[in-house]
Design a protein around this motif. Structure first.
Motif, PDB file in Angstrom:
ATOM      1  N   SER A 108       0.148 -21.177 -71.219  1.00 19.18           N
ATOM      2  CA  SER A 108       0.463 -21.551 -72.589  1.00 19.18           C
ATOM      3  C   SER A 108       0.495 -23.075 -72.695  1.00 19.18           C
ATOM      4  CB  SER A 108       1.826 -20.983 -72.998  1.00 19.18           C
ATOM      5  OG  SER A 108       2.858 -21.582 -72.222  1.00 19.18           O
ATOM      6  N   GLN A 109       0.591 -23.570 -73.918  1.00 22.79           N
ATOM      7  CA  GLN A 109       0.668 -25.019 -74.109  1.00 22.79           C
ATOM      8  C   GLN A 109       1.900 -25.602 -73.411  1.00 22.79           C
ATOM      9  OE1 GLN A 109      -0.360 -27.079 -77.765  1.00 22.79           O
ATOM     10  NE2 GLN A 109      -0.880 -25.140 -78.733  1.00 22.79           N
ATOM     11  N   LYS A 110       3.040 -24.908 -73.544  1.00 21.85           N
ATOM     12  CA  LYS A 110       4.277 -25.415 -72.947  1.00 21.85           C
ATOM     13  C   LYS A 110       4.196 -25.435 -71.426  1.00 21.85           C
ATOM     14  CE  LYS A 110       7.374 -24.242 -76.756  1.00 21.85           C
ATOM     15  NZ  LYS A 110       8.588 -23.492 -77.200  1.00 21.85           N
ATOM     16  N   LYS A 111       3.603 -24.386 -70.841  1.00 21.62           N
ATOM     17  CA  LYS A 111       3.470 -24.346 -69.385  1.00 21.62           C
ATOM     18  C   LYS A 111       2.478 -25.392 -68.891  1.00 21.62           C
ATOM     19  CE  LYS A 111       4.858 -19.531 -68.657  1.00 21.62           C
ATOM     20  NZ  LYS A 111       4.445 -18.181 -68.182  1.00 21.62           N
ATOM     21  N   THR A 112       1.428 -25.633 -69.674  1.00 17.92           N
ATOM     22  CA  THR A 112       0.451 -26.665 -69.325  1.00 17.92           C
ATOM     23  C   THR A 112       1.119 -28.030 -69.291  1.00 17.92           C
ATOM     24  OG1 THR A 112      -1.393 -25.417 -70.282  1.00 17.92           O
ATOM     25  CG2 THR A 112      -1.683 -27.798 -70.055  1.00 17.92           C
ATOM     26  N   LEU A 119       1.958 -33.206 -74.418  1.00 15.96           N
ATOM     27  CA  LEU A 119       1.452 -33.598 -73.095  1.00 15.96           C
ATOM     28  C   LEU A 119       1.381 -35.109 -72.907  1.00 15.96           C
ATOM     29  CD1 LEU A 119       0.279 -33.047 -70.333  1.00 15.96           C
ATOM     30  CD2 LEU A 119      -1.969 -32.723 -71.402  1.00 15.96           C
ATOM     31  N   ALA A 120       0.624 -35.793 -73.758  1.00 18.18           N
ATOM     32  CA  ALA A 120       0.453 -37.236 -73.602  1.00 18.18           C
ATOM     33  C   ALA A 120       1.805 -37.953 -73.693  1.00 18.18           C
ATOM     34  CB  ALA A 120      -0.510 -37.779 -74.656  1.00 18.18           C
ATOM     35  N   THR A 172       3.160 -32.580 -66.424  1.00 25.49           N
ATOM     36  CA  THR A 172       4.289 -33.512 -66.387  1.00 25.49           C
ATOM     37  C   THR A 172       4.942 -33.481 -65.005  1.00 25.49           C
ATOM     38  OG1 THR A 172       4.707 -33.169 -68.749  1.00 25.49           O
ATOM     39  CG2 THR A 172       6.469 -34.167 -67.464  1.00 25.49           C
ATOM     40  N   SER A 173       5.012 -32.304 -64.395  1.00 29.56           N
ATOM     41  CA  SER A 173       5.557 -32.185 -63.036  1.00 29.56           C
ATOM     42  C   SER A 173       4.702 -32.963 -62.040  1.00 29.56           C
ATOM     43  CB  SER A 173       5.627 -30.711 -62.619  1.00 29.56           C
ATOM     44  OG  SER A 173       6.515 -29.993 -63.446  1.00 29.56           O
TER      45      SER A 173
END
Length: 343
Positions: free
Chosen positions: A289-293, A163-164, A298-299
């Motif tokens: 999920s982590q990837k969707k978060t 994320l970061a 990011t979007s």
């Protein structure tokens, strides 16, 4: 010099990535050997010890890239660059010591203010605000609030794999593109942004879920400081409403640190005490999920950056679209490679 710097933007990004992608495995190996790992607890979502000094690779690849540019005669002297690199290095060292020894939050804040003061004295200053004009003696506290606030904001959102790093990459490229479009332009600020993006992409190669390394305080404070600094030198120096663009570009970390601090204060707690109620935590609790978060936040960063670029106008929209498309493609390929190698 401008033509050389434009070349250096691309060259610097590539060099930073190549150096970083070689350094990160070495940092992972060293940190595991020395026990410099992040151990799971009730507030964290990972389930096994993971290297927590990814900032070493991010900082080293950024600095080594500048060294390479010196040998290639692309190094842009002056224009506050020395102050930015010095301040960034000091923030990195502070974060690294915190990663290893877990410093007291108030003491760490004191040192951050000291570093920001040094950088302010070296010329990295916010001196003008739209509709108000020159802010005189208020320049110092406002500059400190911005630098320390953004530096810590990146630390706040560093709670989900990738994320970061993803947000920093988008923010760095966006600020770099806007810096070149300003009047007068700031290609040096843009160069720092592109090099940071290259270093961060190398880190993301090993940080996407499931992560093998975290950036830690060293990486978060270093990258947050650079974003704060180049937003001042590259955008806020313009005596127009463009000074407000960094607030839009950095919307994700600013929203998180603002709401987190207000929430903690409202509960009678210190804003420096960590909790599990950040934006990414709420998305995880909502079932993402982590990837969707990471994709969602990011979007948001991409859309916010796009709006800032749209306001800037000119050729920035095309440049931003190409840069973001390149970032998205690279991120997709990195994730795909990670999935295939995992199988």
């Amino acid at each position: 010099m401008l033509i050389k710097l434009n070349h250096a933007h691309v060259i610097g990004t590539v060099i930073a990535y190549l150096i970083g992608v070689c350094l990160v495995p070495l940092v992972i190996s060293y940190s595991k050997k020395e026990g410099l790992v992040d151990v799971p607890n009730d507030r964290k979502i990972h389930t096994k010890p993971i290297s927590r000094i990814g900032g070493v690779a991010i900082w080293a690849s950024t600095m080594l890239t500048f060294l390479c540019l010196v040998f290639m005669s692309y190094y842009p002297y002056g224009s506050l660059l020395s102050g930015i690199l010095l301040g960034g290095s000091l923030m990195f060292l502070l974060g690294l010591v915190d990663d290893i020894y877990n410093l007291n939050a108030k003491f760490k804040l004191f040192l951050q203010i000291a570093i920001a003061t040094l950088v302010y004295l070296l010329g990295v200053q916010i001196n003008h605000i739209p509709f108000i004009g020159d802010i005189g003696i208020f320049s110092y506290p406002i500059t400190l609030l911005w630098i320390v606030g953004i530096s810590n904001a990146l630390n706040f959102i560093d709670g989900v794999d990738g994320l970061a790093g993803s947000v920093v990459t988008v923010n760095a490229v966006t600020l770099a593109i806007i810096a070149v479009a300003m009047n007068p332009p700031s290609p040096i600020s843009a160069l720092i942004g592109f090099i940071l993006a290259g270093s961060m992409m190398a880190f993301l190669t090993y940080n996407f879920n499931p992560a093998r390394i975290f950036m830690g305080d060293s990486g978060a404070l270093f990258s947050g400081f650079l974003l704060a600094a180049i937003s001042i030198t590259g955008v806020m120096k313009a005596a127009t409403l463009a000074i407000l663009l960094p607030f839009l570009v950095l919307a994700v970390p600013i929203m998180d640190i603002t709401f987190s601090s207000l929430r903690r204060i409202a509960k009678g707690k210190s804003p420096f005490v960590a909790d599990a109620e950040h934006i990414h935590h709420k998305l995880l609790h909502a079932g993402f999920s982590q990837k969707k978060t990471v994709m969602i936040l990011t979007s948001v960063a991409i859309i916010a950056g796009g709006l800032a670029v749209l306001i800037t106008g000119g050729a920035t929209v095309k440049q931003y679209s190409i840069a973001i498309l390149a970032i998205v493609v690279v991120m997709f390929l990195l994730n795909l490679i990670k999935m295939l190698t995992k199988k």
